[in-house]
Design a protein around this motif. Structure first.
Motif, PDB file in Angstrom:
ATOM      1  N   THR A 226       0.848  -1.189   0.000  1.00  0.00           N
ATOM      2  CA  THR A 226       0.000   0.000   0.000  1.00  0.00           C
ATOM      3  C   THR A 226       0.880   1.233   0.000  1.00  0.00           C
ATOM      4  O   THR A 226       1.783   1.356   0.817  1.00  0.00           O
ATOM      5  CB  THR A 226      -0.911   0.002   1.233  1.00  0.00           C
ATOM      6  OG1 THR A 226      -1.800  -1.129   1.147  1.00  0.00           O
ATOM      7  CG2 THR A 226      -1.729   1.273   1.311  1.00  0.00           C
ATOM      8  N   SER A 227       0.593   2.118  -0.932  1.00  0.00           N
ATOM      9  CA  SER A 227       1.293   3.393  -1.017  1.00  0.00           C
ATOM     10  C   SER A 227       0.284   4.504  -0.777  1.00  0.00           C
ATOM     11  O   SER A 227      -0.834   4.450  -1.296  1.00  0.00           O
ATOM     12  CB  SER A 227       1.927   3.538  -2.409  1.00  0.00           C
ATOM     13  OG  SER A 227       2.739   4.685  -2.479  1.00  0.00           O
ATOM     14  N   GLY A 228       0.656   5.461   0.024  1.00  0.00           N
ATOM     15  CA  GLY A 228      -0.309   6.516   0.306  1.00  0.00           C
ATOM     16  C   GLY A 228       0.305   7.682   1.031  1.00  0.00           C
ATOM     17  O   GLY A 228       1.478   7.677   1.402  1.00  0.00           O
ATOM     18  N   LEU A 229      -0.533   8.693   1.224  1.00  0.00           N
ATOM     19  CA  LEU A 229      -0.055   9.967   1.763  1.00  0.00           C
ATOM     20  C   LEU A 229      -0.158  10.050   3.274  1.00  0.00           C
ATOM     21  O   LEU A 229       0.519  10.872   3.897  1.00  0.00           O
ATOM     22  CB  LEU A 229      -0.880  11.114   1.149  1.00  0.00           C
ATOM     23  CG  LEU A 229      -0.535  11.616  -0.244  1.00  0.00           C
ATOM     24  CD1 LEU A 229      -0.518  10.515  -1.275  1.00  0.00           C
ATOM     25  CD2 LEU A 229      -1.503  12.718  -0.649  1.00  0.00           C
ATOM     26  N   THR A 231       0.629   8.771   6.274  1.00  0.00           N
ATOM     27  CA  THR A 231       1.574   8.741   7.387  1.00  0.00           C
ATOM     28  C   THR A 231       2.783   9.658   7.202  1.00  0.00           C
ATOM     29  O   THR A 231       3.483   9.949   8.162  1.00  0.00           O
ATOM     30  CB  THR A 231       2.088   7.313   7.616  1.00  0.00           C
ATOM     31  OG1 THR A 231       2.582   6.798   6.371  1.00  0.00           O
ATOM     32  CG2 THR A 231       0.974   6.411   8.113  1.00  0.00           C
ATOM     33  N   GLN A 259      -4.407   6.897  -1.702  1.00  0.00           N
ATOM     34  CA  GLN A 259      -3.860   5.604  -1.295  1.00  0.00           C
ATOM     35  C   GLN A 259      -4.172   4.570  -2.381  1.00  0.00           C
ATOM     36  O   GLN A 259      -5.243   4.586  -2.965  1.00  0.00           O
ATOM     37  CB  GLN A 259      -4.468   5.144   0.034  1.00  0.00           C
ATOM     38  CG  GLN A 259      -3.930   3.803   0.540  1.00  0.00           C
ATOM     39  CD  GLN A 259      -4.456   3.441   1.919  1.00  0.00           C
ATOM     40  OE1 GLN A 259      -4.083   4.040   2.924  1.00  0.00           O
ATOM     41  NE2 GLN A 259      -5.337   2.454   1.961  1.00  0.00           N
ATOM     42  N   THR A 261      -3.583   0.266  -2.955  1.00  0.00           N
ATOM     43  CA  THR A 261      -3.107  -1.055  -2.553  1.00  0.00           C
ATOM     44  C   THR A 261      -3.015  -1.913  -3.799  1.00  0.00           C
ATOM     45  O   THR A 261      -3.959  -1.959  -4.589  1.00  0.00           O
ATOM     46  CB  THR A 261      -4.060  -1.704  -1.546  1.00  0.00           C
ATOM     47  OG1 THR A 261      -4.084  -0.914  -0.348  1.00  0.00           O
ATOM     48  CG2 THR A 261      -3.611  -3.118  -1.199  1.00  0.00           C
TER      49      THR A 261
END
Lengths: 326, 93
Positions: A226-229, A231, A259, A261
Protein backbone atom coordinates in the motif's frame (compact mmCIF):
# COMPACT_ATOMS: atom_id res chain seq x y z
CA UNK A 1 -6.71 -25.64 16.67
CA UNK A 2 -3.08 -24.43 16.79
CA UNK A 3 -2.41 -20.80 16.00
CA UNK A 4 0.42 -19.40 13.96
CA UNK A 5 3.48 -18.23 15.80
CA UNK A 6 3.51 -14.45 15.86
CA UNK A 7 6.47 -12.16 16.38
CA UNK A 8 6.25 -8.38 16.13
CA UNK A 9 8.85 -5.66 16.56
CA UNK A 10 9.68 -2.08 15.52
CA UNK A 11 11.78 -1.73 12.36
CA UNK A 12 11.83 0.17 9.03
CA UNK A 13 10.29 3.16 10.80
CA UNK A 14 7.19 1.07 11.41
CA UNK A 15 6.24 -2.37 12.69
CA UNK A 16 7.22 -5.77 11.39
CA UNK A 17 4.99 -8.73 11.99
CA UNK A 18 5.91 -12.35 11.31
CA UNK A 19 3.29 -15.09 11.21
CA UNK A 20 4.50 -18.66 10.78
CA UNK A 21 2.46 -21.85 10.81
CA UNK A 22 3.47 -25.44 11.41
CA UNK A 23 6.39 -27.03 9.55
CA UNK A 24 5.37 -29.18 6.61
CA UNK A 25 8.76 -30.48 5.50
CA UNK A 26 11.46 -32.37 7.34
CA UNK A 27 13.98 -29.59 6.77
CA UNK A 28 11.88 -26.81 8.27
CA UNK A 29 12.93 -25.99 11.85
CA UNK A 30 10.49 -25.05 14.57
CA UNK A 31 8.58 -21.84 13.87
CA UNK A 32 10.30 -20.14 16.82
CA UNK A 33 13.67 -20.70 15.21
CA UNK A 34 12.45 -19.57 11.82
CA UNK A 35 11.08 -16.38 13.38
CA UNK A 36 14.35 -15.65 15.17
CA UNK A 37 16.31 -16.15 11.96
CA UNK A 38 13.88 -13.96 10.06
CA UNK A 39 14.11 -11.17 12.62
CA UNK A 40 17.90 -11.23 12.50
CA UNK A 41 17.80 -11.06 8.72
CA UNK A 42 15.37 -8.16 8.75
CA UNK A 43 17.46 -6.20 11.26
CA UNK A 44 20.50 -6.71 9.07
CA UNK A 45 18.60 -5.52 6.00
CA UNK A 46 17.35 -2.46 7.83
CA UNK A 47 20.86 -1.65 9.01
CA UNK A 48 22.10 -1.85 5.44
CA UNK A 49 19.29 -0.03 3.64
CA UNK A 50 18.25 2.90 5.83
CA UNK A 51 19.09 6.26 4.21
CA UNK A 52 18.70 7.96 7.59
CA UNK A 53 21.47 5.95 9.20
CA UNK A 54 24.88 7.35 8.15
CA UNK A 55 26.50 3.98 8.87
CA UNK A 56 24.21 1.95 6.62
CA UNK A 57 25.56 0.40 3.46
CA UNK A 58 23.25 2.60 1.41
CA UNK A 59 24.39 5.78 3.15
CA UNK A 60 28.03 4.82 2.65
CA UNK A 61 27.35 4.29 -1.05
CA UNK A 62 25.62 7.65 -1.30
CA UNK A 63 28.52 9.39 0.43
CA UNK A 64 31.29 7.63 -1.48
CA UNK A 65 33.18 10.04 -3.76
CA UNK A 66 34.23 7.32 -6.17
CA UNK A 67 32.38 6.62 -9.37
CA UNK A 68 32.45 2.85 -8.88
CA UNK A 69 31.75 1.39 -5.45
CA UNK A 70 31.70 -2.14 -4.09
CA UNK A 71 28.53 -2.74 -2.07
CA UNK A 72 26.98 -5.40 0.11
CA UNK A 73 24.51 -7.94 -1.19
CA UNK A 74 21.48 -6.13 0.27
CA UNK A 75 22.54 -2.84 -1.26
CA UNK A 76 23.16 -4.52 -4.61
CA UNK A 77 19.68 -6.03 -4.46
CA UNK A 78 18.17 -2.65 -3.62
CA UNK A 79 19.99 -0.88 -6.43
CA UNK A 80 18.90 -3.55 -8.87
CA UNK A 81 15.33 -3.34 -7.65
CA UNK A 82 15.45 0.45 -7.98
CA UNK A 83 16.58 0.23 -11.60
CA UNK A 84 13.95 -2.39 -12.41
CA UNK A 85 11.26 -0.36 -10.65
CA UNK A 86 12.05 2.73 -12.68
CA UNK A 87 12.01 0.77 -15.92
CA UNK A 88 8.76 -1.01 -15.09
CA UNK A 89 7.02 2.20 -14.05
CA UNK A 90 8.21 4.37 -16.94
CA UNK A 91 10.34 6.39 -14.54
CA UNK A 92 7.56 7.13 -12.02
CA UNK A 93 9.13 5.06 -9.25
CA UNK A 94 12.38 6.97 -9.21
CA UNK A 95 14.88 6.27 -6.44
CA UNK A 96 17.09 9.27 -7.28
CA UNK A 97 14.83 11.99 -5.83
CA UNK A 98 16.44 12.49 -2.42
CA UNK A 99 17.30 16.11 -3.29
CA UNK A 100 13.64 16.80 -4.09
CA UNK A 101 12.50 15.00 -0.92
CA UNK A 102 14.80 17.14 1.19
CA UNK A 103 13.61 20.34 -0.47
CA UNK A 104 10.05 19.29 0.38
CA UNK A 105 10.95 18.77 4.03
CA UNK A 106 11.87 15.10 4.24
CA UNK A 107 15.54 15.35 5.09
CA UNK A 108 15.35 13.21 8.20
CA UNK A 109 13.18 10.40 9.47
CA UNK A 110 9.68 11.43 10.47
CA UNK A 111 9.11 8.44 12.70
CA UNK A 112 7.28 9.55 15.81
CA UNK A 113 6.08 12.80 14.27
CA UNK A 114 2.34 13.30 14.15
CA UNK A 115 1.38 13.64 10.48
CA UNK A 116 -0.76 16.50 9.29
CA UNK A 117 -4.43 15.84 8.62
CA UNK A 118 -4.94 14.11 5.27
CA UNK A 119 -8.56 15.26 5.24
CA UNK A 120 -7.39 18.88 5.55
CA UNK A 121 -4.76 18.33 2.86
CA UNK A 122 -7.23 17.03 0.26
CA UNK A 123 -9.46 20.04 0.89
CA UNK A 124 -6.55 22.40 0.23
CA UNK A 125 -6.12 23.99 -3.17
CA UNK A 126 -3.71 21.58 -4.81
CA UNK A 127 -4.29 21.12 -8.55
CA UNK A 128 -4.75 17.46 -9.41
CA UNK A 129 -2.91 15.92 -12.32
CA UNK A 130 -1.02 12.68 -13.06
CA UNK A 131 2.66 12.61 -12.18
CA UNK A 132 5.24 12.08 -14.89
CA UNK A 133 8.83 10.84 -15.24
CA UNK A 134 11.77 13.13 -14.73
CA UNK A 135 13.10 14.69 -17.90
CA UNK A 136 16.66 13.96 -16.79
CA UNK A 137 15.87 10.45 -15.44
CA UNK A 138 19.05 10.25 -13.42
CA UNK A 139 18.27 6.64 -12.52
CA UNK A 140 19.51 5.79 -16.01
CA UNK A 141 22.97 6.87 -14.93
CA UNK A 142 23.17 4.01 -12.44
CA UNK A 143 24.86 0.84 -13.58
CA UNK A 144 24.99 -2.33 -11.55
CA UNK A 145 27.27 -5.31 -11.89
CA UNK A 146 25.24 -7.59 -9.66
CA UNK A 147 27.58 -10.51 -9.84
CA UNK A 148 30.53 -8.46 -8.60
CA UNK A 149 28.36 -6.17 -6.46
CA UNK A 150 29.69 -3.04 -8.08
CA UNK A 151 27.60 0.11 -8.45
CA UNK A 152 28.66 2.74 -10.96
CA UNK A 153 27.01 6.15 -10.84
CA UNK A 154 28.07 9.79 -10.89
CA UNK A 155 29.42 10.67 -7.43
CA UNK A 156 26.84 12.65 -5.55
CA UNK A 157 23.89 10.88 -7.16
CA UNK A 158 22.08 9.46 -4.15
CA UNK A 159 19.79 6.46 -4.12
CA UNK A 160 16.76 6.22 -1.86
CA UNK A 161 15.44 2.94 -0.48
CA UNK A 162 11.92 4.23 0.08
CA UNK A 163 9.28 1.56 0.11
CA UNK A 164 11.38 -0.77 -2.04
CA UNK A 165 13.45 -1.72 0.98
CA UNK A 166 10.43 -3.02 2.88
CA UNK A 167 9.09 -5.02 -0.01
CA UNK A 168 12.50 -6.47 -0.73
CA UNK A 169 12.95 -7.42 2.91
CA UNK A 170 9.59 -9.18 3.00
CA UNK A 171 10.45 -11.18 -0.11
CA UNK A 172 13.90 -12.16 1.12
CA UNK A 173 12.54 -13.46 4.40
CA UNK A 174 9.62 -15.24 2.73
CA UNK A 175 12.08 -17.29 0.68
CA UNK A 176 12.97 -19.17 3.85
CA UNK A 177 9.38 -19.93 4.85
CA UNK A 178 8.14 -22.10 2.02
CA UNK A 179 8.31 -25.23 4.18
CA UNK A 180 5.64 -24.01 6.59
CA UNK A 181 1.92 -24.56 6.35
CA UNK A 182 1.31 -20.84 6.28
CA UNK A 183 3.27 -17.64 6.61
CA UNK A 184 2.94 -13.90 6.35
CA UNK A 185 5.75 -11.38 6.45
CA UNK A 186 4.52 -7.86 7.13
CA UNK A 187 7.18 -5.18 6.78
CA UNK A 188 5.45 -1.93 7.59
CA UNK A 189 2.38 -2.83 5.55
CA UNK A 190 4.22 -4.50 2.66
CA UNK A 191 3.11 -8.11 2.82
CA UNK A 192 4.32 -11.40 1.44
CA UNK A 193 1.91 -14.26 1.99
CA UNK A 194 2.06 -17.98 1.26
CA UNK A 195 2.46 -21.40 2.73
CA UNK A 196 2.44 -25.08 1.95
CA UNK A 197 -1.21 -25.58 2.87
CA UNK A 198 -2.51 -22.97 0.46
CA UNK A 199 -5.04 -21.66 2.97
CA UNK A 200 -6.54 -18.25 2.23
CA UNK A 201 -5.53 -15.41 4.53
CA UNK A 202 -7.70 -12.39 5.22
CA UNK A 203 -6.06 -9.12 4.19
CA UNK A 204 -7.57 -5.89 5.47
CA UNK A 205 -6.83 -2.60 3.77
CA UNK A 206 -6.64 0.44 5.99
CA UNK A 207 -8.90 3.41 5.19
CA UNK A 208 -6.88 6.62 5.36
CA UNK A 209 -9.91 8.92 5.25
CA UNK A 210 -12.34 7.20 7.52
CA UNK A 211 -12.87 4.69 10.27
CA UNK A 212 -12.52 0.98 9.74
CA UNK A 213 -11.13 -0.63 6.67
CA UNK A 214 -11.32 0.38 3.04
CA UNK A 215 -11.60 -3.18 1.78
CA UNK A 216 -10.77 -6.76 2.61
CA UNK A 217 -10.09 -9.88 0.62
CA UNK A 218 -8.59 -13.31 1.07
CA UNK A 219 -5.25 -14.10 -0.50
CA UNK A 220 -3.68 -17.53 -0.94
CA UNK A 221 -0.20 -16.38 -1.88
CA UNK A 222 1.55 -13.35 -3.28
CA UNK A 223 2.55 -9.82 -2.39
CA UNK A 224 0.48 -6.88 -1.20
CA UNK A 225 1.67 -3.31 -0.75
CA UNK A 226 0.00 0.00 0.00
CA UNK A 227 1.29 3.39 -1.02
CA UNK A 228 -0.31 6.52 0.31
CA UNK A 229 -0.05 9.97 1.76
CA UNK A 230 -1.44 9.56 5.24
CA UNK A 231 1.57 8.74 7.39
CA UNK A 232 4.16 11.01 5.72
CA UNK A 233 2.36 14.33 5.25
CA UNK A 234 3.16 17.66 6.88
CA UNK A 235 2.34 21.35 6.76
CA UNK A 236 4.54 23.42 4.53
CA UNK A 237 3.98 27.15 4.30
CA UNK A 238 0.29 27.69 3.69
CA UNK A 239 -0.17 24.23 2.23
CA UNK A 240 0.85 20.65 2.67
CA UNK A 241 3.67 18.43 1.47
CA UNK A 242 4.18 14.68 1.48
CA UNK A 243 6.78 12.09 0.51
CA UNK A 244 5.42 10.86 -2.84
CA UNK A 245 7.25 13.08 -5.28
CA UNK A 246 6.22 13.74 -8.87
CA UNK A 247 9.51 13.09 -10.69
CA UNK A 248 8.54 15.52 -13.45
CA UNK A 249 8.25 18.49 -11.09
CA UNK A 250 10.22 17.47 -8.02
CA UNK A 251 7.26 18.39 -5.84
CA UNK A 252 4.63 16.30 -4.01
CA UNK A 253 2.19 14.64 -6.37
CA UNK A 254 -1.54 15.39 -6.10
CA UNK A 255 -3.21 12.98 -8.50
CA UNK A 256 -6.67 12.50 -7.05
CA UNK A 257 -5.64 9.31 -5.26
CA UNK A 258 -4.52 9.32 -1.65
CA UNK A 259 -3.86 5.60 -1.30
CA UNK A 260 -3.39 2.59 -3.56
CA UNK A 261 -3.11 -1.06 -2.55
CA UNK A 262 -1.68 -3.39 -5.16
CA UNK A 263 -1.42 -7.16 -5.41
CA UNK A 264 1.42 -8.89 -7.23
CA UNK A 265 3.47 -12.05 -7.20
CA UNK A 266 6.00 -10.52 -4.81
CA UNK A 267 5.96 -7.75 -2.24
CA UNK A 268 8.58 -5.81 -4.21
CA UNK A 269 6.47 -5.84 -7.35
CA UNK A 270 3.40 -4.88 -5.34
CA UNK A 271 5.27 -1.91 -3.88
CA UNK A 272 6.28 -0.70 -7.33
CA UNK A 273 2.76 -1.15 -8.69
CA UNK A 274 1.12 0.61 -5.75
CA UNK A 275 3.40 3.63 -5.92
CA UNK A 276 3.28 3.90 -9.70
CA UNK A 277 -0.51 3.62 -9.69
CA UNK A 278 -0.91 6.36 -7.11
CA UNK A 279 1.42 8.67 -9.02
CA UNK A 280 -0.25 8.18 -12.37
CA UNK A 281 -3.76 8.83 -11.13
CA UNK A 282 -7.04 6.90 -11.34
CA UNK A 283 -7.33 6.19 -15.07
CA UNK A 284 -3.85 4.76 -15.58
CA UNK A 285 -3.96 3.08 -12.18
CA UNK A 286 -6.93 0.96 -13.24
CA UNK A 287 -4.96 -0.31 -16.22
CA UNK A 288 -1.83 -0.97 -14.19
CA UNK A 289 -3.69 -2.95 -11.55
CA UNK A 290 -5.95 -4.85 -13.96
CA UNK A 291 -3.88 -8.06 -13.93
CA UNK A 292 -3.69 -8.75 -10.21
CA UNK A 293 -6.12 -6.33 -8.65
CA UNK A 294 -5.95 -3.46 -6.24
CA UNK A 295 -7.79 -0.92 -4.14
CA UNK A 296 -7.93 2.79 -5.00
CA UNK A 297 -8.82 5.36 -2.37
CA UNK A 298 -9.77 8.62 -4.06
CA UNK A 299 -9.34 11.91 -2.29
CA UNK A 300 -13.12 12.19 -2.31
CA UNK A 301 -13.17 9.21 0.03
CA UNK A 302 -14.50 6.88 -2.68
CA UNK A 303 -13.08 3.37 -2.49
CA UNK A 304 -12.70 1.48 -5.75
CA UNK A 305 -11.78 -2.17 -6.18
CA UNK A 306 -10.06 -2.85 -9.49
CA UNK A 307 -8.86 -5.82 -11.50
CA UNK A 308 -9.35 -9.22 -9.94
CA UNK A 309 -10.65 -7.68 -6.73
CA UNK A 310 -13.52 -5.96 -8.51
CA UNK A 311 -15.60 -9.11 -8.45
CA UNK A 312 -14.59 -10.30 -4.99
CA UNK A 313 -17.15 -10.04 -2.24
CA UNK A 314 -15.59 -9.14 1.12
CA UNK A 315 -15.61 -12.22 3.35
CA UNK A 316 -17.46 -10.40 6.13
CA UNK A 317 -20.32 -9.49 3.80
CA UNK A 318 -20.91 -12.81 2.08
CA UNK A 319 -19.56 -15.34 4.54
CA UNK A 320 -18.08 -17.19 1.58
CA UNK A 321 -14.52 -17.39 0.43
CA UNK A 322 -13.30 -16.19 -2.92
CA UNK A 323 -9.60 -16.58 -2.44
CA UNK A 324 -7.28 -14.67 -4.72
CA UNK A 325 -3.97 -15.89 -6.01
CA UNK A 326 -1.88 -12.92 -7.05
CA UNK B 1 24.51 -18.33 -16.48
CA UNK B 2 23.87 -17.19 -20.00
CA UNK B 3 25.54 -13.92 -20.96
CA UNK B 4 23.54 -13.78 -24.16
CA UNK B 5 20.19 -13.93 -22.48
CA UNK B 6 18.36 -10.67 -22.43
CA UNK B 7 17.60 -9.34 -19.00
CA UNK B 8 13.97 -9.43 -18.03
CA UNK B 9 11.88 -6.51 -16.97
CA UNK B 10 9.13 -6.48 -14.48
CA UNK B 11 6.65 -6.47 -17.37
CA UNK B 12 7.77 -9.79 -18.77
CA UNK B 13 6.56 -12.79 -16.86
CA UNK B 14 8.52 -16.03 -16.86
CA UNK B 15 6.27 -18.94 -17.65
CA UNK B 16 6.87 -20.57 -14.28
CA UNK B 17 5.58 -17.44 -12.54
CA UNK B 18 2.83 -16.87 -15.09
CA UNK B 19 1.29 -20.18 -14.13
CA UNK B 20 0.71 -18.80 -10.70
CA UNK B 21 0.30 -15.14 -11.51
CA UNK B 22 -2.61 -15.34 -13.95
CA UNK B 23 -4.47 -18.27 -12.48
CA UNK B 24 -8.15 -17.34 -12.36
CA UNK B 25 -10.03 -17.65 -9.12
CA UNK B 26 -11.73 -20.88 -10.23
CA UNK B 27 -8.39 -22.44 -11.01
CA UNK B 28 -7.03 -21.31 -7.65
CA UNK B 29 -9.90 -23.04 -5.90
CA UNK B 30 -9.31 -26.21 -7.94
CA UNK B 31 -5.64 -26.13 -7.06
CA UNK B 32 -6.54 -25.83 -3.38
CA UNK B 33 -8.82 -28.83 -3.70
CA UNK B 34 -6.02 -30.92 -5.18
CA UNK B 35 -3.71 -30.15 -2.29
CA UNK B 36 -2.08 -27.03 -3.53
CA UNK B 37 0.91 -26.10 -5.60
CA UNK B 38 3.98 -25.74 -3.53
CA UNK B 39 6.03 -22.66 -4.17
CA UNK B 40 9.55 -23.62 -3.19
CA UNK B 41 11.59 -20.53 -3.45
CA UNK B 42 15.22 -21.12 -4.22
CA UNK B 43 17.53 -20.50 -1.36
CA UNK B 44 21.26 -20.55 -1.11
CA UNK B 45 24.19 -18.39 -0.34
CA UNK B 46 23.61 -16.00 -3.22
CA UNK B 47 20.25 -14.29 -3.13
CA UNK B 48 18.06 -15.29 -6.05
CA UNK B 49 16.58 -11.81 -6.08
CA UNK B 50 18.86 -10.81 -8.94
CA UNK B 51 17.88 -7.55 -10.63
CA UNK B 52 16.53 -7.87 -14.12
CA UNK B 53 18.69 -5.25 -15.72
CA UNK B 54 22.36 -6.17 -15.64
CA UNK B 55 25.38 -4.21 -16.73
CA UNK B 56 27.43 -5.19 -19.75
CA UNK B 57 30.01 -6.66 -17.42
CA UNK B 58 27.62 -9.01 -15.73
CA UNK B 59 27.44 -12.57 -16.93
CA UNK B 60 24.13 -13.45 -15.54
CA UNK B 61 21.06 -11.44 -16.24
CA UNK B 62 18.63 -14.25 -16.49
CA UNK B 63 17.91 -15.40 -12.97
CA UNK B 64 14.42 -14.77 -11.85
CA UNK B 65 14.33 -12.50 -8.83
CA UNK B 66 12.33 -15.18 -7.14
CA UNK B 67 13.13 -18.59 -8.51
CA UNK B 68 9.79 -20.27 -7.87
CA UNK B 69 9.83 -23.99 -8.51
CA UNK B 70 6.75 -26.10 -8.44
CA UNK B 71 7.50 -29.38 -6.78
CA UNK B 72 5.81 -32.51 -5.62
CA UNK B 73 4.92 -32.00 -1.97
CA UNK B 74 7.26 -33.78 0.39
CA UNK B 75 5.66 -36.03 2.95
CA UNK B 76 5.08 -33.94 6.07
CA UNK B 77 6.61 -34.86 9.39
CA UNK B 78 3.30 -35.77 10.88
CA UNK B 79 -0.38 -35.56 10.19
CA UNK B 80 -0.97 -31.94 9.21
CA UNK B 81 -3.08 -29.95 11.58
CA UNK B 82 -5.20 -27.28 10.02
CA UNK B 83 -4.31 -23.74 11.01
CA UNK B 84 -6.47 -20.79 10.14
CA UNK B 85 -4.12 -18.04 8.99
CA UNK B 86 -4.18 -14.91 11.10
CA UNK B 87 -5.61 -11.83 9.37
CA UNK B 88 -3.14 -9.15 8.35
CA UNK B 89 -3.46 -5.48 7.57
CA UNK B 90 -1.84 -3.43 4.85
CA UNK B 91 -1.40 0.30 5.22
CA UNK B 92 1.06 3.06 4.54
CA UNK B 93 3.90 3.48 6.97
Amino acid sequence: MPAELERSFALFGSRVRLLIGEPRTDSAPAPEIAAAVAEAKLRHLHAELSRFDPDSGLSRLNADPRARVAVSAPVALLVGAAIDAAEASGGLVDATLIDALERCGYASSRVGEEPASLADAVRADHPRHPAGPSAVARWREIDLDFERRLVRRPPGLRIDSGGLGKGLAADLVARQLGGYGSFAVDCGGDLRIGGYDGAPRLVEVDNPLGPGEAASFELVRGGVATSGLRTRIWRQGNGFAHHLIDPATGTPAWTGLVQVTALATTATEAEVSAKAALLEGPSAARLRLADHGGVLVHDSGEIELVGELAGVTPPAASGSRQPVVA
Amino acid sequence: MDPGRKPRTLKRIPLRLALIRVAPISLAIAVLALGGLSLQLASGNDPALAPKRASTHSKDSSNSPLRAVSSVPVAPQSQPVAVTPTPVQTSTS
